[in-house]
Design a protein around this motif. Sequence first.
Motif, short mmCIF file in Angstrom:
data_model
loop_
_atom_site.label_atom_id
_atom_site.label_comp_id
_atom_site.label_asym_id
_atom_site.label_seq_id
_atom_site.Cartn_x
_atom_site.Cartn_y
_atom_site.Cartn_z
N THR A 90 -4.19 14.64 0.21
CA THR A 90 -5.02 13.79 -0.30
C THR A 90 -4.45 12.78 -1.30
O THR A 90 -4.70 11.57 -1.40
CB THR A 90 -6.26 14.42 -0.77
N SER A 91 -3.73 13.23 -2.24
CA SER A 91 -2.83 12.43 -3.42
C SER A 91 -2.00 11.28 -2.62
O SER A 91 -2.06 10.24 -2.85
CB SER A 91 -2.14 13.25 -4.04
N LEU A 92 -1.43 11.76 -1.65
CA LEU A 92 -0.23 11.03 -0.96
C LEU A 92 -1.24 9.92 -0.05
O LEU A 92 -0.74 8.82 -0.11
CB LEU A 92 0.56 11.71 -0.18
N LEU A 93 -2.15 10.54 0.43
CA LEU A 93 -3.07 9.54 1.31
C LEU A 93 -3.62 8.39 0.55
O LEU A 93 -3.63 7.26 0.87
CB LEU A 93 -3.95 10.41 2.30
N VAL A 94 -4.20 8.88 -0.59
CA VAL A 94 -5.12 7.94 -1.28
C VAL A 94 -3.84 6.68 -1.95
O VAL A 94 -4.41 5.69 -2.21
CB VAL A 94 -5.76 8.36 -2.32
N THR A 95 -2.75 7.38 -2.10
CA THR A 95 -1.68 6.31 -2.76
C THR A 95 -1.11 5.39 -1.78
O THR A 95 -1.00 4.26 -1.90
CB THR A 95 -0.58 7.14 -3.20
N VAL A 96 -1.35 5.90 -0.69
CA VAL A 96 -0.95 5.08 0.77
C VAL A 96 -2.04 4.05 0.89
O VAL A 96 -1.62 2.85 1.12
CB VAL A 96 -0.64 5.84 1.88
N TYR A 97 -3.13 4.24 1.05
CA TYR A 97 -4.15 3.35 1.08
C TYR A 97 -4.42 2.34 0.08
O TYR A 97 -4.73 1.28 0.10
CB TYR A 97 -5.32 3.70 2.18
N ASP A 98 -3.94 2.91 -1.21
CA ASP A 98 -3.99 2.25 -2.40
C ASP A 98 -2.92 1.07 -2.12
O ASP A 98 -3.37 -0.27 -2.59
CB ASP A 98 -4.14 2.91 -3.67
N ASP A 99 -1.88 1.38 -2.06
CA ASP A 99 -0.77 0.44 -1.60
C ASP A 99 -1.06 -0.56 -0.57
O ASP A 99 -0.78 -1.77 -0.48
CB ASP A 99 0.51 1.22 -1.36
N PHE A 132 -4.08 -1.70 0.33
CA PHE A 132 -4.93 -2.92 -0.30
C PHE A 132 -4.43 -3.71 -1.20
O PHE A 132 -4.90 -4.88 -1.45
CB PHE A 132 -6.33 -2.15 -0.80
N ASP A 133 -3.27 -3.07 -1.96
CA ASP A 133 -2.54 -3.94 -2.91
C ASP A 133 -1.67 -4.90 -2.55
O ASP A 133 -1.12 -5.68 -3.23
CB ASP A 133 -2.03 -2.79 -4.12
N CYS A 134 -1.21 -4.65 -1.29
CA CYS A 134 0.07 -5.35 -1.10
C CYS A 134 -0.39 -6.75 -0.27
O CYS A 134 -1.36 -6.88 0.64
CB CYS A 134 0.87 -4.49 0.13
N ARG A 139 -6.61 -9.52 5.36
CA ARG A 139 -7.96 -9.13 5.03
C ARG A 139 -8.64 -8.49 6.38
O ARG A 139 -9.27 -7.64 6.43
CB ARG A 139 -8.82 -10.46 4.79
N GLU A 140 -8.22 -8.97 7.53
CA GLU A 140 -8.86 -8.38 8.91
C GLU A 140 -8.23 -6.74 8.79
O GLU A 140 -9.11 -6.14 9.28
CB GLU A 140 -8.19 -9.33 9.88
N SER A 199 -14.09 4.43 -2.14
CA SER A 199 -12.99 3.98 -3.06
C SER A 199 -12.20 2.86 -2.24
O SER A 199 -11.79 1.87 -2.81
CB SER A 199 -12.13 5.16 -2.86
N ALA A 200 -12.48 2.90 -1.00
CA ALA A 200 -11.78 1.65 0.11
C ALA A 200 -12.47 0.54 -0.31
O ALA A 200 -11.94 -0.76 -0.46
CB ALA A 200 -11.79 2.07 1.34
#
Length: 816
Positions: free
Chosen positions: A543-552, A554-556, A561-562, A624-625
């Motif tokens: 879960t840590s890695l997955l949250v880091t991935v989708y944080d990246d 949204f941040d990139c 936006r789509e 969170s998303a």
Amino acid sequence: MLLSSSCSMGQFPRASPHSHGMVSRHFRKGPPPKVTRAATGVEKRIEFEENVGSLQVMHNKELEVNIRKKLQGVELSPSLYDTAWVAMVSERGSPQAPCYPQCIESILQNQHDDGSWGINPSSSSVDKDILLSTLACVVALKRWNVGPYHIKRGLNFIGRNFSVAMDVKTIAPVGFIITFSGLISLAAGIGLRLPVIQIYIDEIFHLRKIELERDGGGTVSARKAFMAYVSEGLGSLQDWDEVMEYQRKNGSLFNSPSTTAAAAIYSFNDKALNYLDSLTNKFGGPVPAMYPQNIYSQLCTVDALERTGISRIFMGEIRDILDTTYRCWLHNEEEVMLDILTCAMAFRLLRTHGYDITSDEMAHFCEQSSFDDSIHGYLDDTKTLLELYKTSQIRFSREDLILENIGNWSAKQLKQQLLSNKLSTSARSEVEYVLKFPLHSTLDRLEHRRNIEQFKFKDSQVLKSGYCGSHSNKEILALAIDDFHSSQSVYQQELQYFESWVRQCRLDELKFARVMPLIVHFISTATMFAPELADARMALSQTSLLVTVYDDFFDCPETSREEKENYIALVEKWDNHAEIGFCSKDVEIMFYAVYNTYKQIGEKAALVQNRSIMDQMVEDLVSSAKAMMVEADWTATKYIPSTMEEYMSNAEVSAAFGAFVCPPVYFLGPKLSEEDVKSEEYTQLLKLTNVIGRLLNDSQTYRKEILAGKVNGVLLRALTDGGDTSSESIEAAKKVVKCFAESSMVEMRKLVFSEGGPIPRPCKNRFWEMCKIVFYFYRKDDAYLTPKEMMSSARAVILDPLQLTHSPSCLGTLSL
């Protein structure tokens, strides 16, 4: 997020992506690819005994049995120096007869082949404690004119090794020059001639004169207490009426048999004799260097078990010891309260184990004068200062001035010791480490490794003769070494599975994401280190890695936006995601990794909890998303929230700790009902974790995020407080933000360490440990730990074997 809030990969290593290109941005439908289980079955719970050979298991069980026995009744090492002094006490009303003949018999039976007495750490070396104990035993035997052959051999040993007494480089027991010279005077007084040239005798008394005239540490009160403690070395020169002011309720002086025996000899004190009666009745012939000493020795053993990571094996015995200590604490018993070191250690261990005690009982150590006026202050005792400083950090309120004051003055004293250059190499290293790393910024398994590699066998409390405390130290070290290496074999298997999971999920194909299996799994193993917590560790790593991935994601800036809206819609639909489809390959890979992994975690957790937790996990993922989407919109539109409250209401959620901290909680053992998870305590634990994580992240990334045009708590605080973004305003804002994070950590500490409430302690610990991880990773002033530092820490816990400095003879038979 924990690892970053930026998509930049400049300073972070990641797995090499495969070049598959991007799919066209149109909706497409299809079944989710399945993530298969590893063929090795590592996903199953791995038991400790499955990772060691049967012979090692048997050896470990023997170690456990022996340590358990010692915990139930600590075995104190005999002190031949103190035994000799008790042997010199005459019978009441009969000065020509010994009061404790059993002590004389013990002296006669315990002489070594070389003529010495005492505990010799090495047959090839002679230290000052051996010399002191031997002279005391010779004087005691001569006092009653027994054992002429023993006396002769003892004198010969003293003559051969007398130069050791004048070697300033040899470690000496406390007050050695005074006690040793006092015994020389006693020997002369009873006609005992030492086979030593007079110039050596004169040198000892010259050193004695310097010691008595020197301006030692501490205060006048401290010097007076110290001289009372070594009164047997002063004999008839001592003012015994003043010395008796230090007599305790049990009749002893400082719980020291030698000092108390001298009081019985020179002042004929009945209470002192009563203490010696009880002492000899309990121990028979040889007596320890300090009694009662059970609580301190047991607390030291508990502390050693915790510092080396094996306390979980002895929780029943530890609870019994702490229950006894708690009763002594409540009754204000002298054994705990009169000794600064014992009192501080008792407070720290009791409070961290959930006992209801306030810092009011520590008020008598609130000012530095309490230390300065003690024997510890006279000796500038580093160990006591370190314990006081660590204890001061167990604060439940920012307004706890007692612990704050203790922390301030003990830190100041420790820093002065560093500047004095008087500390040994090992002591200097320990002081520097404790001052650099507060207790809330250390990670358990890294601490265990460090403590095992630097394990100290001797328990160096303030004593006048050598003392090793409990005999269980070598057994503790042996068990800890094998536990650490056996645990590493478990972690390594888990890492192999984790890396295969990354590949099966195709996360290494996401060019925007940092995929660092070793470092991510290090976060799990460094805190949830017990081998049997394999399921909880894997849930946290995934879960840590997955949250880091989708944080990246949204941040990139390259993410459209789509794509962001598509991902949120998919998570909201969850099991019905096929109705929507995917607008890009990145979204498809990321969503299916999240979907399949969380589904598997939910199914396994349901078996443990006897209920479904899926709705809660999906809710955390959606919230969170959406919060990350808000931050992305703020950046795109250059919107700045008007207040810190507006910013934090979203930033707490975007920190996303609920999405990866909460799932492992369900694998820790205790059941958590839906009501528990909705309780005020659970909500507050999660809120504080989010606040601490977000604020510490902001305090370390503000420079990068200001340049990228992103909203950051430090920037916003500077704008709301000072109205500008000058370097002075930013620095002031940074201090405010970090201070608030520290305050939140104090509140978290109280929640976690206090008993009561619906959330079991193992579950509360998970939130505390996550906050410690955040403090550990963000401890640098202006950046995360470097990739090299993170990789080094990860290897130390998971891959690299221990670097032991102990000789094999110290450890017994081990399979390393």
